[in-house]
Design a protein around this motif. Structure first.
Motif, PDB file in Angstrom:
ATOM      1  N   PRO A 115       5.756 -10.720  -2.757  1.00 39.64           N
ATOM      2  CA  PRO A 115       7.182 -10.390  -2.696  1.00 39.64           C
ATOM      3  C   PRO A 115       7.587  -9.190  -3.545  1.00 39.64           C
ATOM      4  O   PRO A 115       8.539  -8.501  -3.222  1.00 39.64           O
ATOM      5  CB  PRO A 115       7.864 -11.667  -3.189  1.00 39.64           C
ATOM      6  N   TYR A 116       6.861  -8.923  -4.631  1.00 42.21           N
ATOM      7  CA  TYR A 116       7.359  -7.873  -5.513  1.00 42.21           C
ATOM      8  C   TYR A 116       7.210  -6.491  -4.908  1.00 42.21           C
ATOM      9  O   TYR A 116       7.913  -5.565  -5.301  1.00 42.21           O
ATOM     10  CB  TYR A 116       6.680  -7.939  -6.891  1.00 42.21           C
ATOM     11  N   LEU A 117       6.304  -6.331  -3.969  1.00 38.93           N
ATOM     12  CA  LEU A 117       6.105  -4.991  -3.413  1.00 38.93           C
ATOM     13  C   LEU A 117       7.358  -4.502  -2.690  1.00 38.93           C
ATOM     14  O   LEU A 117       7.858  -3.410  -2.942  1.00 38.93           O
ATOM     15  CB  LEU A 117       4.915  -4.979  -2.469  1.00 38.93           C
ATOM     16  N   THR A 118       7.881  -5.339  -1.804  1.00 39.08           N
ATOM     17  CA  THR A 118       9.076  -4.908  -1.069  1.00 39.08           C
ATOM     18  C   THR A 118      10.270  -4.797  -2.006  1.00 39.08           C
ATOM     19  O   THR A 118      11.164  -3.993  -1.782  1.00 39.08           O
ATOM     20  CB  THR A 118       9.439  -5.906   0.041  1.00 39.08           C
ATOM     21  N   ALA A 119      10.275  -5.603  -3.033  1.00 38.95           N
ATOM     22  CA  ALA A 119      11.441  -5.592  -3.918  1.00 38.95           C
ATOM     23  C   ALA A 119      11.461  -4.373  -4.828  1.00 38.95           C
ATOM     24  O   ALA A 119      12.525  -3.901  -5.194  1.00 38.95           O
ATOM     25  CB  ALA A 119      11.466  -6.863  -4.753  1.00 38.95           C
ATOM     26  N   LEU A 120      10.301  -3.885  -5.184  1.00 33.27           N
ATOM     27  CA  LEU A 120      10.271  -2.839  -6.205  1.00 33.27           C
ATOM     28  C   LEU A 120      10.078  -1.444  -5.632  1.00 33.27           C
ATOM     29  O   LEU A 120      10.665  -0.486  -6.116  1.00 33.27           O
ATOM     30  CB  LEU A 120       9.152  -3.124  -7.215  1.00 33.27           C
ATOM     31  N   LEU A 121       9.243  -1.338  -4.612  1.00 37.60           N
ATOM     32  CA  LEU A 121       8.958  -0.006  -4.100  1.00 37.60           C
ATOM     33  C   LEU A 121      10.150   0.498  -3.308  1.00 37.60           C
ATOM     34  O   LEU A 121      10.741  -0.240  -2.530  1.00 37.60           O
ATOM     35  CB  LEU A 121       7.723  -0.047  -3.201  1.00 37.60           C
TER      36      LEU A 121
END
Lengths: 1198, 317
Positions: free
Chosen positions: B220-226
């Motif tokens: 989940p963090y990839l879509t949230a941060l990039l």
């Protein structure tokens, strides 16, 4: 066994903690940790540790270490097999048979359990016997090397595995593992002395997949491939003596970034995030420079590593020479809001590198010094980086927080000193947990503790000046670094530990000032000061008569005696007066310098030397006073309620240059909804020189005032024309300019104003249509194409604004909410929310801020009855796999739903998640949110409050959360919020109607039968068992030590033991594996070790002794097997002679107490005998393979 | 030179048979002749005394296609940046793209033995048939040499605005942009909602406010941060000016690092960062000096055993 150093050192520390004396009969000098296999699939770890210790007493024959969760295969001391027992009373705090359900009982038992394994008291879960062959060696105080092989399988705490379920190898999947925990939690992942005061040098080795990187403390010496070239081993050495609690590890397929400014600093992040990492860490070197400059001391370690990981336990965790951060702190250059937050986190962690990691503490009661200093220097960094306004605003914010918390809960004590252990001496009797150990503290209390610590440091600075303060820090650091370089003189290492005494001594040496009163007031005592001030102006005498009252009787308050600064702004200037607050003086006369309004045209000088023109027409013509401030420098931890006229607040807001004063006056003006207040607030809003946070606060105040003035309000809704002027196009005022966030001040204002405007209400208590249209237009015309920055936070706030505009639906006798009867305004709002939420799926925003706001807004619509109340949407967003911010927002909505709809199903769903969710932070957060927004409280009737729930929660805190201190304390908090300290009212009455009250030495009717009357009753409400236990805690050592001593002797006598033990060890896979499963025997175990209850034999391990005497005969050893927590080898001590001596011993012991406690003893015996009979067969029922084995073990059948 | 001079004459013979039936053809011929003169003079410069006709023709052909390519490519570059007129930089980029070392050009242009070729004869100018003349042809602007063709008839470029004023009113534009974006977004999300799983806030109505169902991510963090591609694109557009500066400094940095002998700057040091994480991984030390076959087999067995049992041998390092 003669008393070892333990007792004496404890005594010393009580006297005033001079110097450091180890609670252990040995000194640890070096430890090797080698993890040679990490399996991400099975989430397991295999390795060994080797501790090098020097005995400090001649007769050292047992060594206690900390270890939790670890499965220990084999212990060798100097290559000789050593016997060991493993006993962890914290696994199950109260044995399950007990029907006790009151929190007092639990908290005491829990504190006792934690003490029983507390390394600072020389205790530990793992007890190793020194083989008899080495006794001579020990007597010569020669070095011992303890080699322990262990493994860890699916750890629930201490080490967190993140393994995304996608295709590919572990490295491709971004699987990683890292150590985490609250305070000293290293024992969760390898056996050690898990104390902040036991320092040693380290050698750390980790063998990991060739595609992974292992980051740990100290210097990476080399990386070597294994023979098959598929793995590599990272060799670290840490030559600076460091406590085990500051050891950490992170393994994953990290991307590596060497800091371009400082090549000794390396940053690590998960795959694909490197660009973000570059941007995020590009600032770090400035923090380094700042700290090194103010401390005039180089960063103590030779290297520094930052690791950004997913599913972080806390946002920032500092360990020796490395810090572990949440990956969610990473951001790109387009993000405004996160940037200062992340930088603050970086700065915080770096401050803790100096104070917390490099300099450690002597004992828990010295923790405040470390937290205080690191928080204080972090504050200095804030001041330099974000400016004085931001700094003062932050101090004010922290002060308000601590004041509110202390007034609510009754006080935070920075430096607890524990006297004789008498119940009445308990410095924190107002709390539902013990503050004796970090691990029993509520998380909120700990956060507030840190907050208070740095505020007190600031008070000390006020007293002795910053220059001296920094000199003291420098002195501590240089002492520590001298000590750390003494490689072979481990006794010098205690110089690296800070104590309250040492710190204060250093202060008095450096500054020559006596700060004892200050320390006594704020450090040795809890509570804050509550001032009420009012004044009158005596025209004849030209004197200001100030009256300052204190409330020092409410919980969380204390009396303040000493100087208090008061600033009076008069027509002729600003004057500081220092009043002496004394016991009985309430009134203070302050002579005024100016006569009332002599020459109107004169400029008025301000505190900072500035001279301004003021319109003085609003003033009282008879008085020269413009405004008065009490304690303007926040040099007392206080809350001030001061009464002055509205125009004075308005002058203060407009002309006082201190942001704290401005904020206080904004708060005060809420009570004066007049056109003059409105004008003052609007002026502040428009003033660009004014601090942006003040302007933001003014927005909300203006909204409140406008609502109070709704019937007389003229002109467009508050702030609308202002917003139009500032942010809308000149030619078409209804269209907002295309976004340009280059000026952050106006960005924040632009974000906030609509949110505040949405709080406006018309005469019908509805949000004016004009405002809603205005916000909808803002959303519609929002255009970010030309903007350098992302507008995700701005759009999120627009949704918050929409949510703020929602008012309760007009409901016609609970009709079902359908689309048809949807309010047209709400329809518009809903349309926006739908579109935003759907767009997020296609073009997600940074940290999904928009989804978070949408979820909150939907809950608001549900709560106000516009949309049918339903939790299924939130539940789907709360699932594992969503971004953590979304999950928390969704869970918050579910928690709220649980409360409003009193849903048992949802509560169960939440409780289930607390137990099963893979992310520790989420579990903690659910408990936290449930505590903050509880479905019911102790004085409330609720259908949710039933016996099953009590049992469930009890189980959760009793045994379900043993792997995570923070979680357990969270569960305790929730239990307290729901049921209070005493027995929950929904439970059936206990069997015994009569209980003993030890305090009053008489039997009373069980208070659970009599309806409780008040707080006083609660105290005595704890029933007999509880009190009995309490008494036991006072001396947790004596009995257990005695009995164990006997064990030892016999063990050493027994050669059979050794041979048997060796037999056992050769087959570690059979009994050994299950032997640390406490469930098998926990019930019988706990009391013996943790409570060591020496007064009332029947209450405590009744079965252990009583059984043996009752002559289970040959099966006697059984009890020992159980008692030793499955450590099968131990069963051997249970030779006939042992147990008989053992029980005799006890008997004897009890005898002394009998006299004292004779009275109630009988009653207890009665009750508990009953218990113990029940349990007669228990050991059989519970016997694990190990204990079962011990029954059949050869030495026994002899 | 004589031979080369014969070239243009020779080439002129082929179309010469029809003897300038078409003015455009004449023009082409003239151009080609000029090119041949150029080739010939270059050859002379290079020291040739004579050349075969075929080779001169080939060289001419090559030169012509080279120049055409420069023109074509420069045109593309200029159109790519939304201009109609190529600038010097377009040409430079083109030349670089074609592998030509631009830096050598000034020196080459100033070489001593270069020959100056006179402008081609004006005689063979293409004459456009004056079927219909409307108005006066516009004279050449000053920067166009007089030997260039005249402007075509005015009717081919003179415009008479007959349509409505384009919408340049700010308000209307913003309005339009906003509603357009909104419509696109709504259509898109509706489509996504229709085609996928949805959630609804109302039990009785699933279609009015369809919410695309929440779907958990594995990471989940990839879509949230990039930042999304759209945002990256935007960022590039908005701070292209800054980026220019950046590339400039980078260029300088590169420059310095290439001339590292000149300055021991920070960039020079960067190449020798000594960070333990950047060091190569060491090969395992072979403990046994002599390996017998048996030992190899044994060690293999040990490895397999080690793999099979995840529990590693305790003392093993």
């Amino acid at each position: 066994m003669p008393p070892t150093g333990i007792e004496t050192s404890r005594m010393n520390r009580k006297k005033g903690d001079k110097g450091f004396e180890s609670p252990r009969p040995y000194k640890l000098t070096h430890q090797v940790v080698c993890i040679n296999n990490i399996n991400f699939q099975r989430k397991s770890v295999v390795g060994f540790v080797e501790l090098t210790i020097f005995p400090t007493v001649a007769n050292l024959n047992r060594i206690k270490l900390n270890s939790k969760q670890c499965r220990i295969y084999r212990v060798r001391i100097n290559d000789l097999e050593a016997a060991f027992i493993y006993n962890d009373p914290t696994l199950e705090v109260c044995h399950s048979e007990s029907k006790q359900r009151n929190l007092n009982y639990f908290s005491n038992a829990y504190a006792a359990a934690v003490s029983a394994v507390d390394p600072d008291a020389g205790n530990g879960e793992l007890c190793i016997k020194v083989p008899s062959e080495l006794w001579k060696h020990v007597d010569e105080l020669k070095v011992l090397k303890i080699h322990i092989n262990f493994s860890l399988d699916q750890p629930k705490g201490g080490l967190h595995f993140v393994v995304p379920s996608v295709e590919g190898s572990m490295a491709e999947r971004g699987a990683h593992v890292f150590s985490c925990g609250y305070q000293n939690s290293t024992r969760f992942w390898f056996p050690c002395v898990d104390s902040y005061s036991e320092l040693c040098t380290w050698k750390l080795e980790f063998t990991v997949d060739a595609a992974m990187v292992a980051v740990s403390n100290g210097d990476l010496v080399e990386t070597v491939y294994t023979h098959d070239m598929r793995k590599k081993t990272f060799h670290y050495t840490l030559t600076i003596p460091t406590a085990a609690s500051n050891i950490s590890l992170a393994i994953g397929p990290f991307e590596i970034l060497v800091d371009p400014y400082m090549h000794e600093v390396t940053h690590f992040c998960l795959p694909q995030l490197l660009p973000l990492l570059k941007h995020t860490t590009s600032y770090l070197h400035e923090v380094f420079e700042f700290y090194e400059e103010i401390l005039t001391c180089r960063y103590p370690y030779s290297c520094f590593k930052t690791v950004f990981i997913d599913e972080a336990y806390v946002e920032v965790a500092a360990y020796a020479s490395m810090s572990i951060f949440s990956t969610n702190l990473l951001h790109s250059a387009m993000i405004i809001d996160e940037t200062p937050l992340t930088r603050r986190c970086l700065a915080q962690s770096l401050a803790q590198q100096f104070f917390g990691c490099f300099i450690s503490r002597m004992s828990w009661s010295d923790e405040w010094v470390l937290k205080g200093i690191s928080g204080y220097i972090y504050g200095l960094w804030m001041k330099k980086t974000f400016g004085v306004n931001e700094y003062r605003h932050w101090i004010k914010e922290e002060l308000d927080k601590i004041v509110a918390y202390e007034l609510k809960t009754g006080g935070v004590l920075l430096h607890p000193i524990f006297g004789g252990g008498k119940e009445k001496d308990n410095p924190a009797s107002h709390l539902h947990f013990s503050i004796k150990h970090p691990h029993t503290l509520s998380w909120e209390y700990y956060t507030m503790f840190q907050c208070k610590a740095h505020l007190v440091m600031r008070l000390i600075e006020n007293r002795i000046s910053m220059e001296f303060m920094l000199q003291v820090f420098n002195k501590l650091l240089s002492l520590a670094s001298t000590a750390s370089s003494q490689k072979f003189q481990s006794h010098m290492w205690s110089q690296m530990l800070v104590s309250t005494y040492g710190f204060l001594k250093s202060i008095s040496n450096v500054s020559g000032k006596d700060i004892q009163p200050l320390i006594k007031q704020w450090v040795d005592q809890s509570g804050v000061v509550k001032f009420y001030g009012s004044f009158a102006f005596n025209r004849k005498r030209n004197v200001l008569e100030l009256e300052i009252k204190q409330d020092y009787t409410s919980p969380g308050t204390q009396k303040y005696v000493g100087p208090l600064k008061v600033t009076v702004q008069e027509l002729d200037g600003s004057f500081n007066h220092t009043l002496q607050i004394e016991e009985n003086s309430l009134k203070h006369d302050i002579p005024c310098h100016s006569k009332s309004r002599r020459n109107k045209k004169k400029k008025i000088p301000l505190m900072n030397g500035e001279e301004v023109d003021m319109d003085l027409s609003a003033m009282d013509a008879d008085s020269p006073l413009l405004w008065i401030r009490i304690d303007p420098d926040m040099s007392v931890l206080r809350k001030v309620e001061f009464e002055q006229a509205d125009f004075m607040w308005q002058y203060e807001l407009r002309y006082e240059r201190d942001v704290v004063a401005q904020q206080e006056s904004i708060l005060a003006l809420e009570k004066f909804p007049t056109p003059a207040s409105r004008l003052a607030l609007t002026d502040i809003l428009e003033q660009e020189q004014c601090f942006y946070r003040v302007r933001m606060a003014a927005c909300f105040c203006l909204a409140k005032i406008a609502n109070s003035m709704v019937s007389t309000w003229t002109g467009p809704p508050a702030m609308k024309s202002l917003f139009t002027r500032m942010f809308c196009c000149k030619t078409c005022p209804n269209i907002v300019k295309t976004n340009n966030f280059m000026s952050f001040q106006s960005y924040f204002l632009q974000k906030t104003m609509p949110v505040a405007m949405a709080l406006l209400r018309d005469v019908h208590n509805l949000c004016p249509k004009e405002v809603l249209t205005f916000i909808l237009d803002l959303i519609k015309y929002n255009d970010n194409r030309k903007n350098k920055f992302s507008d995700n936070y701005y759009r999120a706030e627009m949704i918050d604004a929409l949510a703020n505009s929602v008012t309760p639906a007009v409901s016609v006798n609970n009709e079902v909410r359908t689309l048809d009867n949807l309010n047209p305004d709400v329809r518009l709002i809903l349309e926006e929310i739908t579109r935003f939420l759907n767009m997020e799926k296609l073009l997600p925003s940074y940290r999904h801020t928009i989804t978070v706001s949408c979820l909150r807004a939907i809950r608001v619509l549900q709560k106000n009855g516009h949309v049918p109340s339903d939790s299924s949407l939130f539940k789907s967003y709360a699932e594992y796999g969503h971004f953590v911010d979304i999950r928390i927002a969704a869970l918050e909505a579910v928690v709220d739903y649980t409360k409003v709809d009193r849903s048992y199903e949802e509560l169960q769903w939440l409780l289930n998640m607390i137990q099963t969710d893979p992310v520790p932070y989420v579990r903690h957060k659910i408990l936290n949110m449930l505590t903050k927004n509880p479905p019911f409280t102790k004085n409330m009737e609720s259908p949710l409050c039933n016996e099953a729930l009590v049992d469930q929660l009890w189980k959760l805190m009793n045994s379900g959360t043993a792997h995570d201190w923070r979680l357990r304390c969270g569960a305790v908090d929730l239990y307290f919020t729901l049921f209070g300290l005493s027995r929950p009212s929904c439970l059936p009455l206990p069997e015994l109607g009569l209980v003993l009250n030890l305090k009053e030495k008489k039997a009373v009717l069980n208070p659970t039968i009599i309806p409780e009357t008040g707080a006083g009753a609660q105290e005595s409400a704890s029933n007999a068992g509880c009190h009995a236990q309490l008494a036991g805690f006072q001396n947790p050592f004596s009995s257990s030590q005695d009995e164990e001593e006997v064990d030892m002797d016999t063990v050493h006598d027994s050669q059979a033991f050794i041979s048997h033990h060796l037999n056992m060890l050769e087959r570690p896979s059979t009994p050994g594996l299950s032997k640390y499963r406490p469930s098998s025997s926990r019930s019988s175990l706990m009391p013996q070790h943790s409570l060591g209850c020496d007064i009332i034999p029947p209450t405590k391990p009744p079965w252990s002794m009583e059984l043996s005497r009752k002559g289970i005969g040959k099966e006697q050893p059984l009890e020992m097997g159980v008692h030793s927590m499955v450590a099968a080898p131990l069963s051997v001590f249970a030779k006939e002679s042992t147990s008989s001596r053992h029980s005799e011993h006890h008997h004897h012991h009890h005898h002394e107490h009998k006299k004292k406690k004779k009275k109630h003893k009988h009653k207890h015996k009665h009750k508990h005998k009953h218990d113990s009979k029940d349990k007669d067969k228990e050991p059989f029922a519970f016997s694990s393979p190990a204990s079962g084995r011990s029954v059949r073990s050869p030495s026994l059948s002899d | 030179m004589a031979d080369a001079a014969a070239g243009p004459g020779g080439s002129g013979t082929r179309p010469g048979s029809k003897q300038s039936t078409n003015p455009a053809d004449n023009y082409h011929l003239a151009r080609r002749r000029t090119l041949q003169v150029v080739v010939s003079s270059l050859l002379t410069e290079a020291g040739f005394e004579s050349a075969e006709k075929a080779s001169v023709e080939t060289l001419t052909e090559m030169l012509q296609s080279y120049i055409s390519e420069i023109g074509r490519s420069a045109k593309s570059y200029c159109e790519h940046t939304a201009r109609t007129q190529p600038t010097l930089s377009d040409i430079v980029v083109t030349l670089v793209e074609m592998g030509f070392n631009v830096d050598t050009l000034p020196a080459y242009a100033k070489r001593s033995q270069r020959m100056v070729i006179t402008a081609p004869p004006v005689t063979n100018q293409p004459v456009t048939p004056k079927a219909l003349t409307a108005g006066q042809n516009r004279p050449h602007p000053p920067h166009i040499p007089s030997h260039f063709p005249e402007f075509p008839d005015p009717h081919t470029y003179i415009k008479t605005p007959t349509y409505r004023e384009p919408v340049s009113d700010y308000q209307v534009l913003r309005e339009k942009a906003a509603s357009q974006r909104r419509d696109v977004e709504r259509a898109l999300t509706r489509f996504m909602a229709k085609t996928g799983e949805t959630q609804s806030l109302f039990k009785d109505d699933v279609s009015t406010f369809p919410l695309i169902a929440a779907r958990p991510f594995t990471i989940p963090y990839l879509t949230a941060l990039l930042p999304s591609e759209l945002e990256i694109q935007q960022m590039e557009e908005t701070d292209s000016s800054e980026q220019d500066e950046q590339t400039d400094t980078e260029n300088i940095a590169l420059h310095i690092s290439t001339n590292s002998s000149l300055s021991g700057s920070r960039n020079g040091e960067e190449s020798i960062i000594d960070n333990p994480y950047l060091r190569p991984v060491k090969k395992p030390k072979i403990r046994r000096k002599k390996l017998t076959l048996k030992q190899v087999l044994n060690s293999l067995n040990i490895i397999f055993d080690g793999l099979a049992a995840i529990v590693a041998e305790p003392g093993y390092r």
